[in-house]
Design a protein around this motif. Structure first.
Motif, PDB file in Angstrom:
ATOM      1  N   GLY A 244       0.836  -1.339  -0.018  1.00  0.00           N
ATOM      2  CA  GLY A 244      -0.137  -0.047  -0.034  1.00  0.00           C
ATOM      3  C   GLY A 244       0.936   1.230  -0.039  1.00  0.00           C
ATOM      4  O   GLY A 244       2.255   1.180   0.328  1.00  0.00           O
ATOM      5  N   VAL A 245       0.090   2.454  -0.146  1.00  0.00           N
ATOM      6  CA  VAL A 245       0.825   3.838  -0.201  1.00  0.00           C
ATOM      7  C   VAL A 245       1.427   3.841   1.081  1.00  0.00           C
ATOM      8  O   VAL A 245       0.931   3.720   2.049  1.00  0.00           O
ATOM      9  N   LYS A 246       2.605   4.668   1.030  1.00  0.00           N
ATOM     10  CA  LYS A 246       3.050   4.829   2.190  1.00  0.00           C
ATOM     11  C   LYS A 246       2.831   6.345   2.866  1.00  0.00           C
ATOM     12  O   LYS A 246       2.226   7.166   2.248  1.00  0.00           O
ATOM     13  N   HIS A 247       2.735   6.166   4.417  1.00  0.00           N
ATOM     14  CA  HIS A 247       2.358   7.633   5.007  1.00  0.00           C
ATOM     15  C   HIS A 247       3.346   8.562   5.261  1.00  0.00           C
ATOM     16  O   HIS A 247       4.603   8.043   5.030  1.00  0.00           O
TER      17      HIS A 247
ATOM     18  N   ALA B  83       2.688  -8.402   1.736  1.00  0.00           N
ATOM     19  CA  ALA B  83       2.261  -8.363   0.375  1.00  0.00           C
ATOM     20  C   ALA B  83       1.214  -9.580   0.160  1.00  0.00           C
ATOM     21  O   ALA B  83       0.351  -9.063  -0.684  1.00  0.00           O
ATOM     22  N   GLU B  84       1.442 -10.457   0.646  1.00  0.00           N
ATOM     23  CA  GLU B  84       0.530 -11.592   0.613  1.00  0.00           C
ATOM     24  C   GLU B  84      -0.881 -11.225   0.851  1.00  0.00           C
ATOM     25  O   GLU B  84      -1.911 -11.485   0.298  1.00  0.00           O
ATOM     26  N   LEU B  85      -0.967 -10.536   2.174  1.00  0.00           N
ATOM     27  CA  LEU B  85      -2.125 -10.473   2.699  1.00  0.00           C
ATOM     28  C   LEU B  85      -2.911  -9.111   1.929  1.00  0.00           C
ATOM     29  O   LEU B  85      -4.037  -9.335   1.972  1.00  0.00           O
ATOM     30  N   ALA B  86      -2.084  -8.129   1.655  1.00  0.00           N
ATOM     31  CA  ALA B  86      -2.813  -7.090   0.929  1.00  0.00           C
ATOM     32  C   ALA B  86      -3.095  -7.318  -0.303  1.00  0.00           C
ATOM     33  O   ALA B  86      -4.251  -6.995  -0.794  1.00  0.00           O
TER      34      ALA B  86
ATOM     35  N   GLY C 160      -8.045  -9.375  -3.939  1.00  0.00           N
ATOM     36  CA  GLY C 160      -8.436 -10.540  -4.742  1.00  0.00           C
ATOM     37  C   GLY C 160      -7.500 -10.453  -5.922  1.00  0.00           C
ATOM     38  O   GLY C 160      -7.752 -10.781  -7.017  1.00  0.00           O
ATOM     39  N   GLN C 161      -6.174 -10.120  -5.974  1.00  0.00           N
ATOM     40  CA  GLN C 161      -5.199 -10.057  -6.740  1.00  0.00           C
ATOM     41  C   GLN C 161      -4.185 -11.084  -6.889  1.00  0.00           C
ATOM     42  O   GLN C 161      -3.814 -11.494  -5.460  1.00  0.00           O
ATOM     43  N   GLU C 162      -3.499 -11.552  -7.687  1.00  0.00           N
ATOM     44  CA  GLU C 162      -2.128 -12.350  -7.716  1.00  0.00           C
ATOM     45  C   GLU C 162      -1.192 -11.477  -7.131  1.00  0.00           C
ATOM     46  O   GLU C 162      -0.847 -10.549  -7.728  1.00  0.00           O
ATOM     47  N   VAL C 163      -0.328 -12.124  -6.312  1.00  0.00           N
ATOM     48  CA  VAL C 163       0.677 -11.210  -5.436  1.00  0.00           C
ATOM     49  C   VAL C 163       1.736 -10.679  -6.311  1.00  0.00           C
ATOM     50  O   VAL C 163       2.106  -9.620  -6.249  1.00  0.00           O
ATOM     51  N   SER C 164       2.162 -11.337  -7.425  1.00  0.00           N
ATOM     52  CA  SER C 164       3.461 -10.789  -8.183  1.00  0.00           C
ATOM     53  C   SER C 164       2.629  -9.430  -9.187  1.00  0.00           C
ATOM     54  O   SER C 164       3.353  -8.631  -9.041  1.00  0.00           O
ATOM     55  N   ALA C 165       1.437  -9.656  -9.461  1.00  0.00           N
ATOM     56  CA  ALA C 165       0.838  -8.577 -10.367  1.00  0.00           C
ATOM     57  C   ALA C 165       0.760  -7.334  -9.289  1.00  0.00           C
ATOM     58  O   ALA C 165       0.784  -6.305  -9.621  1.00  0.00           O
ATOM     59  N   TYR C 166       0.221  -7.589  -8.089  1.00  0.00           N
ATOM     60  CA  TYR C 166      -0.070  -6.619  -6.991  1.00  0.00           C
ATOM     61  C   TYR C 166       1.284  -5.613  -6.770  1.00  0.00           C
ATOM     62  O   TYR C 166       1.318  -4.695  -6.676  1.00  0.00           O
ATOM     63  N   CYS C 167       2.415  -6.541  -6.378  1.00  0.00           N
ATOM     64  CA  CYS C 167       3.601  -6.065  -6.500  1.00  0.00           C
ATOM     65  C   CYS C 167       4.233  -5.050  -7.527  1.00  0.00           C
ATOM     66  O   CYS C 167       4.678  -4.002  -7.239  1.00  0.00           O
ATOM     67  N   ARG C 168       3.806  -5.767  -8.838  1.00  0.00           N
ATOM     68  CA  ARG C 168       4.417  -4.496 -10.045  1.00  0.00           C
ATOM     69  C   ARG C 168       3.535  -3.269  -9.869  1.00  0.00           C
ATOM     70  O   ARG C 168       4.013  -2.257 -10.077  1.00  0.00           O
TER      71      ARG C 168
END
Length: 484
Positions: free
Chosen positions: A15-18, A56-59, A64-72
Motif C-alpha cells: 500500500g501507499v506509504k504514510h 504483500a500476500e495479505l494485501a 483479490g489480486q495475484e501477488v506478483s501482479a499486485y507488487c508490480r
C-alpha cells in the motif's frame, strides 16, 4: 570529490506509504543526497519496494489480486509518488528482482559453506482452520515483553522487541482470526548469529559516529544476547530455497525469509541500476573492486535499526567476503498521529497520495524536515501544520519575498538587476573566508579566539576575521557592490 552511497529503508509494497515512512527514511535521504550532490560529490541514491513477505500476500489477497501482479502495480504507484514528492533517487528498484534473487542465493551458499547455516527441526504454529503453517506476520497476539496488543509475530511495534510467533500470548490467525492453533514440526534454515555475535559487537563498537538512538538499539540486542534466526518461511511468495543450484530437499514449499533477502536488496537494486545504465555496481559494493573509498549512509526509522545494525551485518560479515558495510546509520524516531503511531496496515494517518491533494510537495517537504523526529517521537496534528504554514511560510517567508519584490519594483523598474562581476571588496571577502576555512575548525579553538583580527596568543591563529573592524567615520554594515 568523495563517493557517497545512500540508501533509505525500503518501503513495504503493501500500500501507499504514510508521512511517517516519508520523514523517517526517504525524505531525509533525499535531502542528504541533494546536499552532497550540490557540494560536488559523486552520489548514488538507491531505494525500492520491499516486495516479499506476508504483508504483500495479505494485501494482495484482500484485493483479490495475484501477488506478483499486485507488487508490480504497487511498485509503479510508489515510484510515481516518490518522484511527485521530489525524491531524487538514482534508481528505484524491487527486492523481488532476478538480480536480488541471485545475490540472496549467493549469500545463503556462502554462509552455509562457512558453517553458519544449519537445518533445524522446528515447532511452528499451524492453523487447523486455515490448514497451513502461520509464519511471523500471519500470527498476532499479545507481546510477551510489554503486553502490547496486537503485536506481530516478528516484532512488537510498541517496544521494538524482535519476536517469534510462538512467543506471543493468546495468538490468533491474521487470515481467519481463528484461535484454533497448534504446534507442529517443520524444518527450517537458521543463521547462527550467536556464533557471529563477537564479530558484530566489535564492528558496532567501532561505529562511534552513529547517533545515540542507533547505538542504543544495536547494543540493546547485543547485550540481551543474539539468538540464531530462522531465514526460511512456509510461504509461496519469495525466493525458493536452493542447495547447489537446485530445490533443497524438504524445502520445496518454503522460501527465504523477507528479512534475509530485503537488506540484500540494496545491492540487488544497485545491480538493477547498473543493468539499466551500463554503470559498474561493484565499485560501490565490493571493497576489492573500489568500494573501499565509498562512504555508505543508511536512513531508517527506529523499528528497522535492529535488522540493519545486527541481522544484515551478520549476513555480510558471515559471508567472509569483501562487501561494503554501512558507515553511518542515521535513525529516526516515530511521527505520531494524535498520540498513535502512523500505520499502513491499520490505515492510520496521512498518506502520500492524500497529502499531495492537500498541499504542494515542497510545502510538505519543508514541514516534515523542520519537524523531523530526530531527538524524540513527534506528533502530527492539522492545527500544528496550519499554524506553521501561516507563520513561517505565509508570514515570514512571504513577507521577505514581498519586500524584495517591492524593492525591485521601486528601485529597479520591476526587474531583478544583473549581479555583475566580483570586485575588490568581494575578492577581499573571498580571501578572508578562504583563510578562515584553511585553518583548524572554529569548534576546536577556545571561543574567545573567534573573530580576532590579530594573532591569538592562546591558539596561534593569525587569520583575520571575516567581520571587518569598524572604522571611524564610516558606517558599519554589509559589503555592497556599486550599481552598474
Amino acid at each position: 570529490m568523495s563517493r557517497i552511497l545512500i540508501t533509505s529503508a525500503l518501503p513495504g509494497v503493501n500500500g501507499v506509504k504514510h508521512l511517517g515512512n516519508l520523514v523517517g527514511s526517504m525524505l531525509p535521504a533525499d535531502v542528504y543526497a541533494r546536499f552532497q550532490r550540490a557540494r560536488g560529490h559523486e552520489v548514488l541514491a538507491i531505494c525500492g519496494t520491499d516486495d516479499h513477505g506476508t504483508p504483500a500476500e495479505l494485501a494482495a489477497a484482500e484485493l483479490g489480486q495475484e501477488v506478483s501482479a499486485y507488487c508490480r502495480e504497487q511498485h509503479r504507484i510508489q515510484d510515481d509518488l516518490g518522484r511527485s514528492f521530489g525524491l531524487s533517487w538514482d534508481f528505484f528498484g524491487r527486492t523481488s528482482s532476478d538480480r536480488n534473487g541471485e545475490l540472496t542465493h549467493h549469500f545463503a551458499a556462502a554462509l552455509e559453506a562457512r558453517g553458519l547455516i544449519e537445518e533445524r527441526l522446528d515447532q511452528m504454529i499451524y492453523s487447523l482452520t486455515d490448514k497451513r503453517f502461520l509464519p511471523d506476520r500471519y500470527v498476532e497476539g499479545t507481546c510477551p515483553v510489554c503486553g502490547f496488543r496486537p503485536a506481530r509475530g516478528d516484532q512488537c511495534d510498541n517496544c521494538g522487541s524482535l519476536l517469534d510467533p510462538v512467543e506471543l500470548i493468546e495468538p490468533y490467525s491474521v487470515i481467519s482470526g481463528s484461535r484454533d492453533l497448534e504446534m507442529r514440526e517443520t524444518r527450517h534454515l537458521y543463521l547462527l548469529q550467536s556464533v557471529l555475535a563477537p564479530a558484530i559487537r566489535e564492528w558496532v563498537d567501532a561505529r562511534d559516529e552513529w547517533p545515540s538512538l542507533t547505538r542504543s538499539i544495536a547494543l540493546k540486542h547485543l547485550n540481551e544476547g543474539l539468538i540464531d534466526r530462522g531465514i526460511t518461511r512456509d510461504l509461496a511468495w519469495g525466493f525458493p530455497v536452493l542447495k547447489d543450484g537446485r530445490p533443497r530437499p524438504g524445502f520445496e514449499s518454503k522460501v527465504y525469509y523477507v528479512w534475509f533477502d530485503a537488506p540484500i536488496g540494496y545491492i540487488g537494486i544497485t545491480r538493477e541500476w547498473a543493468d539499466a545504465t551500463g554503470a559498474d555496481w561493484e565499485r560501490w559494493w565490493r571493497t576489492d573492486k573500489g568500494a573501499d573509498d565509498v562512504r555508505y549512509v543508511e536512513f531508517m526509522g527506529k523499528d528497522n535499526v535492529a535488522f540493519h545494525s545486527v541481522n544484515f551485518p551478520a549476513t555480510i560479515l558471515g559471508s567472509g567476503e569483501l562487501w561494503k558495510l554501512v558507515d553511518m546509520l542515521k535513525s529516526f524516531n516515530w511521527l505520531n498521529w494524535y498520540g498513535d503511531k502512523f500505520s499502513t496496515s491499520q490505515k492510520r494517518g496521512v498518506f502520500m497520495d492524500q497529502a499531495l491533494e492537500i498541499l504542494p510537495a515542497d510545502c510538505w517537504r519543508w514541514y516534515l524536515i523542520a519537524n523531523s523526529p530526530e531527538g524524540s517521537d513527534t506528533t502530527f496534528t492539522w492545527d500544528q501544520l496550519v499554524a506553521a504554514v501561516n507563520r513561517d511560510l505565509a508570514d515570514v517567508l512571504g513577507n521577505f519575498v514581498n519586500r524584495i519584490a517591492k524593492f525591485c519594483e521601486a528601485r529597479f523598474e520591476g526587474t531583478v538587476p544583473f549581479g555583475g562581476e566580483p570586485g575588490l571588496l568581494e575578492e577581499a571577502l573571498f580571501a578572508d573566508v578562504s583563510a578562515r576555512l584553511a585553518i583548524s575548525p572554529i569548534s576546536s579553538r577556545p571561543s574567545s579566539c573567534v573573530n580576532r583580527p590579530r594573532p591569538c596568543a592562546r591558539c596561534g591563529s593569525s587569520a583575520m576575521s571575516i567581520f571587518r573592524p569598524r572604522r571611524r567615520g564610516r558606517r558599519s554594515g554589509p559589503i555592497r557592490t556599486a550599481r552598474r
